[in-house]
Write an enzyme that holds these catalytic residues in place. Structure first.
Site: not given
Ligand code: FES
Length: 144
Positions: A34, A36, A60, A104
């Site tokens: 993702c 992040d 996110c 997350c």
């Molecule tokens: Fe991957 Fe929040 S979408 S950490």
């Protein structure tokens, strides 16, 4: 999908955002899928108490809210106590997260562990706890 008021509060008004110059421990964790990334800075005194804690999260809303809450939960506590902070304790402190977003919160727990590992390495203390492998897959659900 519904977020609790606490999640919305920590997302829109995150605590302890920023960097600490000359931090005693810095941890970076990320997820390749993702994208992040979370960076955690710890200031630790001679009694191993975390006197300051700041973070930067590129990610996110749930990742931001959980890192914000995690910094509040470890500040003023010892390194030992911080290592015991689980992602579920952070989620609980936020009054829950939607199931697809629980992963997350793992980033916050891992960022703290990684910052403590950095601190231990700096002071020559063995890192006697597990650091996660961050390349695991995590499922992404398209939200509408
Ligand atoms: Fe991957 Fe929040 S979408 S950490």
């Amino acid at each position: 999908m519904k977020y609790s008021e606490k999640v919305m509060d920590h997302f829109t008004n995150p605590r302890n955002v920023g960097e600490i110059e000359n931090a005693d421990g810095v941890g970076v964790v990320g997820n390749a899928k993702c994208g992040d990334i979370m960076k955690m800075y710890l200031k630790i005194d001679e009694n191993e108490v975390i006197t300051d804690c700041k973070f930067k999260t590129f990610g996110c809303g749930a990742a931001i809210a959980t890192s914000s809450m995690a910094t509040e939960l470890v500040k003023g506590h010892t390194v030992e106590e911080a290592l015991k902070l689980t992602n579920s304790a952070v989620v609980e402190a936020l009054d829950g997260l939607p199931a697809v977003k629980v992963h997350c919160s793992v980033l916050a727990e891992e960022a703290i562990k990684s910052a403590v590992a950095d601190y231990y390495t700096k002071i020559g203390k063995p890192v006697d706890f597990e650091l996660e492998d961050h390349d695991h897959d995590h499922d992404h659900v398209v939200e509408d």
